[in-house]
Design a protein around this motif. Sequence first.
Motif, PDB file in Angstrom:
ATOM      1  N   UNK A 114      -6.302  61.397  29.239  1.00 20.61           N
ATOM      2  CA  UNK A 114      -5.971  60.115  29.877  1.00 20.61           C
ATOM      3  C   UNK A 114      -4.933  59.375  29.042  1.00 20.61           C
ATOM      4  N   UNK A 162      -7.777  50.412  20.202  1.00 16.22           N
ATOM      5  CA  UNK A 162      -6.716  50.491  21.198  1.00 16.22           C
ATOM      6  C   UNK A 162      -6.650  49.214  22.023  1.00 16.22           C
ATOM      7  N   UNK A 206     -10.727  61.875  27.672  1.00 15.46           N
ATOM      8  CA  UNK A 206     -10.093  60.624  27.254  1.00 15.46           C
ATOM      9  C   UNK A 206      -8.761  60.890  26.560  1.00 15.46           C
ATOM     10  N   UNK A 251     -26.896  63.050  18.119  1.00 13.91           N
ATOM     11  CA  UNK A 251     -25.860  62.022  18.274  1.00 13.91           C
ATOM     12  C   UNK A 251     -24.750  62.197  17.259  1.00 13.91           C
ATOM     13  N   UNK A 304     -22.299  65.164  26.601  1.00 17.82           N
ATOM     14  CA  UNK A 304     -23.200  64.735  25.542  1.00 17.82           C
ATOM     15  C   UNK A 304     -24.659  65.012  25.901  1.00 17.82           C
ATOM     16  N   UNK A 320     -16.374  55.372  30.958  1.00 16.69           N
ATOM     17  CA  UNK A 320     -17.070  56.640  30.745  1.00 16.69           C
ATOM     18  C   UNK A 320     -17.633  56.736  29.343  1.00 16.69           C
ATOM     19  N   UNK A 321     -16.870  56.254  28.397  1.00 19.08           N
ATOM     20  CA  UNK A 321     -17.296  56.368  27.006  1.00 19.08           C
ATOM     21  C   UNK A 321     -18.555  55.541  26.778  1.00 19.08           C
ATOM     22  N   UNK A 369     -22.223  54.076  13.004  1.00 27.50           N
ATOM     23  CA  UNK A 369     -22.912  55.274  13.478  1.00 27.50           C
ATOM     24  C   UNK A 369     -24.410  55.064  13.428  1.00 27.50           C
ATOM     25  N   UNK A 423     -11.111  55.328  31.444  1.00 27.58           N
ATOM     26  CA  UNK A 423     -11.595  55.950  30.217  1.00 27.58           C
ATOM     27  C   UNK A 423     -12.786  55.232  29.591  1.00 27.58           C
ATOM     28  N   UNK A 462     -14.678  63.797  18.140  1.00 28.74           N
ATOM     29  CA  UNK A 462     -14.345  62.408  17.812  1.00 28.74           C
ATOM     30  C   UNK A 462     -13.785  61.654  19.018  1.00 28.74           C
ATOM     31  N   UNK A 463     -13.025  62.365  19.848  1.00 30.73           N
ATOM     32  CA  UNK A 463     -12.615  61.782  21.120  1.00 30.73           C
ATOM     33  C   UNK A 463     -12.695  62.899  22.160  1.00 30.73           C
ATOM     34  N   UNK A 469     -22.740  65.455  17.718  1.00 34.87           N
ATOM     35  CA  UNK A 469     -21.803  65.339  18.837  1.00 34.87           C
ATOM     36  C   UNK A 469     -20.610  64.508  18.419  1.00 34.87           C
ATOM     37  N   UNK A 470     -20.876  63.404  17.730  1.00 35.79           N
ATOM     38  CA  UNK A 470     -19.780  62.536  17.298  1.00 35.79           C
ATOM     39  C   UNK A 470     -18.837  63.259  16.350  1.00 35.79           C
ATOM     40  N   UNK A 476     -26.129  55.291  17.180  1.00 25.56           N
ATOM     41  CA  UNK A 476     -25.302  54.888  18.321  1.00 25.56           C
ATOM     42  C   UNK A 476     -24.636  56.123  18.917  1.00 25.56           C
ATOM     43  N   UNK A 477     -24.464  56.118  20.208  1.00 26.58           N
ATOM     44  CA  UNK A 477     -23.818  57.254  20.862  1.00 26.58           C
ATOM     45  C   UNK A 477     -22.294  57.145  20.773  1.00 26.58           C
ATOM     46  N   UNK A 478     -21.617  58.227  20.447  1.00 21.18           N
ATOM     47  CA  UNK A 478     -20.157  58.340  20.370  1.00 21.18           C
ATOM     48  C   UNK A 478     -19.466  57.229  19.574  1.00 21.18           C
ATOM     49  N   UNK A 479     -19.860  56.986  18.362  1.00 18.21           N
ATOM     50  CA  UNK A 479     -19.264  55.857  17.639  1.00 18.21           C
ATOM     51  C   UNK A 479     -17.769  56.011  17.373  1.00 18.21           C
ATOM     52  N   UNK A 480     -17.315  57.233  17.063  1.00 19.71           N
ATOM     53  CA  UNK A 480     -15.885  57.385  16.745  1.00 19.71           C
ATOM     54  C   UNK A 480     -15.029  57.097  17.956  1.00 19.71           C
ATOM     55  N   UNK A 481     -15.433  57.646  19.099  1.00 14.68           N
ATOM     56  CA  UNK A 481     -14.648  57.429  20.312  1.00 14.68           C
ATOM     57  C   UNK A 481     -14.637  55.944  20.668  1.00 14.68           C
ATOM     58  N   UNK A 516     -12.230  54.148  18.463  1.00 16.05           N
ATOM     59  CA  UNK A 516     -10.854  54.413  18.886  1.00 16.05           C
ATOM     60  C   UNK A 516     -10.456  53.495  20.020  1.00 16.05           C
ATOM     61  N   UNK A 517     -11.303  53.419  21.029  1.00 16.76           N
ATOM     62  CA  UNK A 517     -10.953  52.585  22.173  1.00 16.76           C
ATOM     63  C   UNK A 517     -10.995  51.104  21.865  1.00 16.76           C
TER      64      UNK A 517
END
Lengths: 222, 369
Positions: B79, A190, B76, B63, B49, A42-43, A161, A39, B71-72, B66-67, A178-183, A186-187
């Motif tokens: 997974x 985790x 993922x 960006x 993305x 990829x993120x 963000x 996971x 959010x996830x 998309x976010x 930043x790209x995909x900050x929330x995801x 989360x990780x």
Amino acid sequence: MDWGSLQAVLGGVNKHSTSIGKIWLTVLFIFRIMILVVAAERVWGDEQQDFVCNTLQPGCRNVCYDHFFPISHIRLWALQLIFVSTPALLVAMHVAYTKHEKKRRFRNGEKIDIEELKNEKIHIRGPLWWTYTSSIFFRIVFEAVFMYVFYYMYDGYQMPRLVKCDAWPCPNTVDCFVSRPTEKTTFTIFMLAVSGICMMLNLAELCYLVIKVCMKGSKKTT
Amino acid sequence: MGDWSFLGEFLEEVHKHSTVVGKVWLTVLFIFRMLVLGTAAESSWGDEQSDFMCDTQQPGCENVCYDKAFPISHVRFWVLQIIFVSTPSLVYMGHAMHTVRMEEKRKMKEAEIEAQEMKNGGDTYYQQKCPVAEKAELSCWDESGGKIILRGSLLNTYVYSILIRTAMEVAFIVGQYILYGIFLETLYICQRAPCPHPVNCYVSRPTEKNVFIVFMLAVAVLSLFLSLAELYHLGWKKAKERCSRSYKPSPSTAPGRLESAPQVERAQMYTPPPDFNQCLSSPNGKFISPFSNKMASQQNTANFATERVHGQEDAAGEGPFIKSSYVESPEVANECAAPTFPENYFNEKPRSSKPSRASSKARSDDLSV
């Protein structure tokens, strides 16, 4: 990244671990290494490509990315996992050395059953106990150090963000996204939680080993 | 494609110690979830993305939009779902392995005690055997098949693991609904700094993604049904046991040989079937079912004992197998066994040398006595 070779090495250590050690190993492989490979990679895969800055100045985006992400989370986690797994190799080496010594004595004429030697479950006593305990201690230290490094490097565990960058050659303070900050947050949380669980397991194992030795000692005296 | 082998290997072990429904559930997990996720879904979401287009030239707007929209990512999320749903099985597995280990330790101790007794002389043998056998009777270890029997605390762990698994499935299905609803829309309208105004954003491959979303949702619901079916199966059998126990209170009134067949049949109905048939069926085809019902197990071992005592004719292939289970049963031990048994018991190779891994390897080997 080839984690299979690490699994091959640590699988051998598993035989000579306590129950808590086996649980720790399972958690390590499934909740950390697997999550990382399946996971998290990829993120973070497009973290530089999709790091967008509000400027046309060439080079500004590169410099800003480098300034805010000196070392990517993924690489830091990989290093953390390697460092945390390494002390177990000390135990494996000690066990191998013990077996080698026994074989040597067998060859020198002492009567030892070779079959029994191969299948023998080596108990954690004596010098092996010290090796095992110190390996757990180092594991705990490494976990703590890496958790602190993450906190220090990224100012906490949340991925922002928007970052404001004024490194040269950016002409002024530039907004970078930043790209995909929330995801990513989360990780990060985790992986932090699982690190914490691993640390608790290591502490429990350490306590268990110490208590066991103390009880044995008190039994001998009584 | 991600590497699922770490989890896959652990789940292979669980597969060997599950009930029939549990095995179906695991197969569904492997094929319809892991494999589909790894091969198809990931490539479908690969450009999620990069091909998420927004109708703006404002840097950073894509960006942040998309976010906000994802959010996830679905991949993922799935997974994590697979990992969390598999975890209770690992806990059960750990308990089973622990049981195996305890049994091996116990057997080693027994062997030591017997070896000592043999040194001291055979007189004290019978006195020793009885208390040891009593302890063994409560174990979850099937001496003959070298398999784990679902009873007592192990059965409880199994049931709890299924309950937690069910709860996780429900939580993730509800979570997915809360995050994304069921279907993905093609158009997403986004208003978030630094976007100057509400901006149209277009999701990449929405139809293909919807197909996979519906598929994964259906598989999750199927897994949920399988878990509930397994719970019902186990619960129903436990209830039946309790009913039959209220009719037959005392195991010591175990009937003789003539009733052995219906007893075996009833025991078959009682058991949650760990699928150990291949191990437990003797060469002569007699079915000896694994027991979750203590009483039925006692009756069965008693019945086999009486059969054994009366008829040695068909002993050839199953002799040691029967004997070992016989020796483990308390009623027979209380009666103090026929003289032939102790010798044969000693002839049987103790399995103490086999590591706990033995329980996870091909089971057919265990029976080759």
